[in-house]
Motif scaffolding. Structure first.
Motif, PDB file in Angstrom:
ATOM      1  N   ASP A 195       0.844  -1.204   0.000  1.00 37.82           N
ATOM      2  CA  ASP A 195       0.000   0.000   0.000  1.00 37.82           C
ATOM      3  C   ASP A 195       0.873   1.245   0.000  1.00 37.82           C
ATOM      4  N   ILE A 216      -5.903   9.049  -3.820  1.00 36.01           N
ATOM      5  CA  ILE A 216      -6.453   8.070  -2.869  1.00 36.01           C
ATOM      6  C   ILE A 216      -7.966   7.993  -2.988  1.00 36.01           C
ATOM      7  N   ILE A 219      -8.709   4.657   2.537  1.00 34.02           N
ATOM      8  CA  ILE A 219      -7.567   4.287   3.375  1.00 34.02           C
ATOM      9  C   ILE A 219      -7.894   2.946   4.025  1.00 34.02           C
ATOM     10  N   GLY A 222      -4.698   3.049   8.041  1.00 35.75           N
ATOM     11  CA  GLY A 222      -4.237   4.390   8.375  1.00 35.75           C
ATOM     12  C   GLY A 222      -3.243   4.429   9.522  1.00 35.75           C
ATOM     13  N   LEU A 225      -0.077   4.090   7.908  1.00 37.81           N
ATOM     14  CA  LEU A 225       0.210   5.168   6.948  1.00 37.81           C
ATOM     15  C   LEU A 225       0.590   6.480   7.649  1.00 37.81           C
ATOM     16  N   LYS A 242      -7.975  13.262  -3.000  1.00 36.78           N
ATOM     17  CA  LYS A 242      -8.822  12.135  -2.595  1.00 36.78           C
ATOM     18  C   LYS A 242     -10.198  12.339  -3.186  1.00 36.78           C
ATOM     19  N   PHE A 267     -10.339  12.275   6.938  1.00 34.69           N
ATOM     20  CA  PHE A 267      -9.197  12.289   6.015  1.00 34.69           C
ATOM     21  C   PHE A 267      -8.583  13.690   5.961  1.00 34.69           C
ATOM     22  N   GLY A 602     -10.901   3.429   8.543  1.00 29.85           N
ATOM     23  CA  GLY A 602      -9.700   3.635   7.732  1.00 29.85           C
ATOM     24  C   GLY A 602      -8.468   3.967   8.558  1.00 29.85           C
TER      25      GLY A 602
END
Ligand code: ACO
Length: 707
Positions: A195, A216, A219, A222, A225, A242, A267, A602
């Motif tokens: 990913d 994106i 997610i 996350g 990430l 996104k 996000f 996410g």
């Protein structure tokens, strides 16, 4: 058993690349991939695999992987979905390190089981998977174009990670049009294994990559990430687009990739927390990437606008405020710097206005003065078409000055005029001058540059692991485990109170009475006025059941309320077991806030803050962060809500106890982290009193994982 993962650098710098499904038939994807690898100038070994054997674009193909005598670092798979699983097994047996599965037909169409099986086999054999459902990858460092997209890619400093294949291919074309060079472009598709976080690990330290752009849709992991993104942005700019801002967009994204698009607000806030620049649209993302990949870091925050038109100057000053670009404000220094080039009827204040009547020499002198002055760190040059500033003079003069100074310091240009004038501006843009038809676009580029400059300035502080507020994790787990054992996935009021106690979060005093006399005795002990609430596993919505009485001033009112609550609740649900009646201190009025912590699908652990009442219900004025955060970030989060000034005190009110709110935010996050059974905590309201007088959690709802 899971084998050790190979280094991600082998994906970007493979020495041997196999194409499984390589085809001699032009028009097939298996043909195009081999052609792109050849045309891109890859110097490693290309291994075409085709069960029929024969030649593919002049290369001898192998009937199976086993027939090839050497090691294979990367295999690109372009065979129909029904053959993929067997081929993955063959790759595992061969010891292939990375597999890029272009083939569609997996989780994005509901074929989840097979995708999971592929990942299982890969991990058991120390192999990693890119895709499936992708267009492949381009890695500029080794001139490898293992995609079926365009063959003609400009090398440069921008790396793109894209979840959408079609958009990714379109972006390759778009970068060419915009004259943007790529260091890599990787399609992640269904992200069954590799990913964004894996790819960032490589790109952070890749010297060729100056800017990272991510497209994106959703997610998936996350919690992994976020720390990688935080680290990435301390080293180089990361831009994100996104999809799924709108509900319709989110639904389309979900069906498109087979992954749920994460809640957009979360996000947005988390990207901000990580120092990522979120672009509104593709053009904005391209503008930022191009600019950030070419421009040097400024040496300070002082920005000067040079203009020949007052109107555009004011528009630009507004845009600077919106994009957090600081205009240099030392009037004496500005006068000294520009008095030689600005006519007497112009202005040396910032925006520096040479006026429409000034000559081209004055214009150039003002720009030269801005370049020459060490206290001016960046320049915005604006122009409106005039009798003096025409299309012809524009290309000649601006072309010359950019040629002379270029990016000695960050600079952007925006010029407005008729078609000939705009054509001239276009010529300059093609020559590499950072020229924007719309001044907002010019300023937004300057804005992301400065956001990046500030992020870089934070250094280690941006990635330091925050200290946690101590909470009694053992006690919290004990409570949650007992609730689970009782077959519930929600905590009762008294259990919620116990959790708050274990984290030392102030709650109103509360005692559970089992008789009327006890209720009166407790009310006397707590002090009037009090609130009474039914305690029952079977009655979750207490007010609906008539199980709450407020503002009870004396013993008689407590007795009446006790009887009324019992009566109402028995009528509401005759089978409900009433454990007792809670007698609670009636809290004084203050500012109602709402605090939450939950496991986001996410991003994993997240925290939320907002003001209560209409601010959260109607205006949805809330802010989120990925957990963990430190004091500084918790405060930044509180400041993010639009109604923050209410906490500072309006109309002569005192400031609220913001430190108390920060403390509870940090404790709520720590509770969530301390107990794997908890999924949601919501304190609503958390009443904030005047500075120094603390906060009180009036009501808390805690939910546990469902079985
Ligand atoms: N090992 C090696 N080669 C094999 C194997 C095998 N196990 N099985 C078949 N092959 C060969 C075939 O013989 C054929 O070669 P040939 O041309 O010499 O006969 C070649 O592999 C390809 O097989 P085909 O059956 O011809 O498959 P085709 O090329 O039509 O389709 C593809 C394969 C492209 C992978 C298709 O199944 C697919 O998934 N297409 C969608 C791809 C896609 O869009 N991905 C997302 C991209 S992102 C975006 O949206 C743009």
């Amino acid at each position: 058993m899971t084998q050790q993962k190979p280094s991600i650098s082998l994906l970007f710098e493979p020495k041997t690349v196999a194409v499984i499904g390589a085809s001699a038939t032009p028009g097939k994807i298996g043909y195009q991939v081999v052609k792109n690898i050849q045309d891109g100038g890859y110097e490693g070994t290309i291994v075409p695999i085709n069960p029929k054997g024969g030649e593919v674009l002049g290369l001898e193909s192998y009937k199976s992987l086993e027939d090839f005598p050497g090691d294979i670092d990367l295999a690109t798979m372009v065979i129909p979905a029904k053959f993929v699983l067997d081929s993955v097994k063959a790759c595992a047996k061969k010891g292939v390190k990375f597999l890029s599965i272009i083939t569609s037909g997996f989780s994005e169409v509901g074929n989840v089981e097979e995708e999971l099986e592929i990942v299982r086999i890969a991990h058991e054999n120390g192999m990693r998977i890119l895709g499936p459902n992708i267009f492949g990858l381009y890695s500029g460092g080794v001139s490898l174009n293992a995609t079926f997209g365009p063959s003609d890619i400009n090398k440069g400093g921008v790396s793109i990670i894209t979840q959408s294949g079609a958009l990714g291919i379109a972006m390759i074309g778009k970068t060419k049009v915009e004259n943007i060079g790529l260091s890599s472009i990787i399609s992640v598709g269904n992200k069954c294994d590799i990913d964004e976080a894996d790819l960032l690990e490589y790109l952070i330290d890749d010297d060729e990559t100056k800017v990272i752009l991510m497209y994106i849709e959703g997610i998936k992991n996350g919690e992994r990430l976020v720390p990688v993104l935080k680290r990435a942005t301390t080293k180089k700019p990361v831009v994100a687009i996104k999809s799924g801002r709108s509900k319709r967009g989110a639904m389309a994204a979900a069906s498109h990739t087979g992954s749920l698009a994460g809640a957009d607000e979360v996000f947005d806030f988390v990207m901000k927390q990580c120092g990522v620049h979120r672009a509104e649209n593709l053009q904005e993302a391209m503008n930022w990437c191009k600019y950030l990949s070419e421009v040097p870091m400024p040496k300070g925050e002082n920005v000067v606008i040079v203009t020949n038109g007052g109107g555009v100057g004011v528009l630009c000053a507004d845009a600077c405020e919106k994009h957090d670009v600081t205009l240099y404000d030392d009037q004496a220094a500005l006068k000294e710097a520009f008095s030689g080039s600005v006519p007497s009827f112009g202005s040396t204040k910032n925006p520096v206005d040479i006026t429409g009547g000034a000559s081209m020499d004055d214009y150039m002198a003002a720009i030269e003065a801005a370049y020459a002055n060490d206290d001016i760190h960046s320049i915005i040059v604006l122009g409106c078409e005039t009798a003096v500033l025409t299309g012809g003079t524009l290309t000649e003069y601006i072309g010359k000055i950019f040629e002379r100074h270029g990016y000695e310091k960050p600079i952007v240009y925006s010029f407005v005029g008729g078609s000939e004038f705009e054509d001239s501006a276009g010529v300059l843009r093609d020559q590499g001058v950072p020229m924007f038809p719309e001044l907002y676009d010019a300023v937004s580029c300057m804005g992301v540059l400065y956001a990046d400059y500030r992020r870089r300035g934070m250094g280690e502080e941006a990635i330091a692991e925050p200290e946690r507020k101590p909470v009694d994790a053992e006690r919290i787990n004990e409570i949650a485990t007992a609730v689970k054992a009782d077959g519930r996935s929600f905590l009762l009021a008294n259990e919620g109170l116990e959790v708050m106690k274990a984290a030392k979060i102030p709650m109103p005093v509360s005692l559970i009475s089992h008789t009327m006399d006890q209720a009166v005795a407790y009310a006397e002990k707590i002090g009037y006025p009090v609130v009474m609430k039914v305690v029952s596993n079977e009655i979750v919505h207490k007010s609906d059941a008539g199980g709450v009485a407020l503002n009870l001033e004396n013993a008689d009112e407590v007795i009446d309320a006790y009887q009324a609550i019992m009566h109402n609740c028995r009528n509401y649900n005759p089978d409900a077991k009433i454990t007792g009646i809670e007698v609670v201190e009636m809290v004084k009025k203050g500012t109602e806030t709402i605090i939450g912590a939950r496991i986001d699908p996410g991003f994993g652990r997240t925290i939320m803050f907002g003001l209560g009442g209409i601010y959260v219900e109607v205006m949805k004025d809330v802010a989120f962060r990925s957990w963990p955060v430190d004091n500084h970030e918790a405060l930044a989060m509180i400041k993010d809500i639009k109604s923050y000034p209410l906490l500072l005190g309006v109309r002569g009110e005192e400031q609220r106890d913001i430190d108390g709110v920060v403390d509870v935010l940090l404790k709520v996050g720590a509770i969530l982290e301390s107990c794997d059974l908890i999924t949601d905590i919501e304190i609503n309201p958390l009443v904030a009193y005047e500075q120094g007088e603390g906060v009180k959690a009036v009501d808390v709802r805690i939910l546990l994982k469902k079985d």
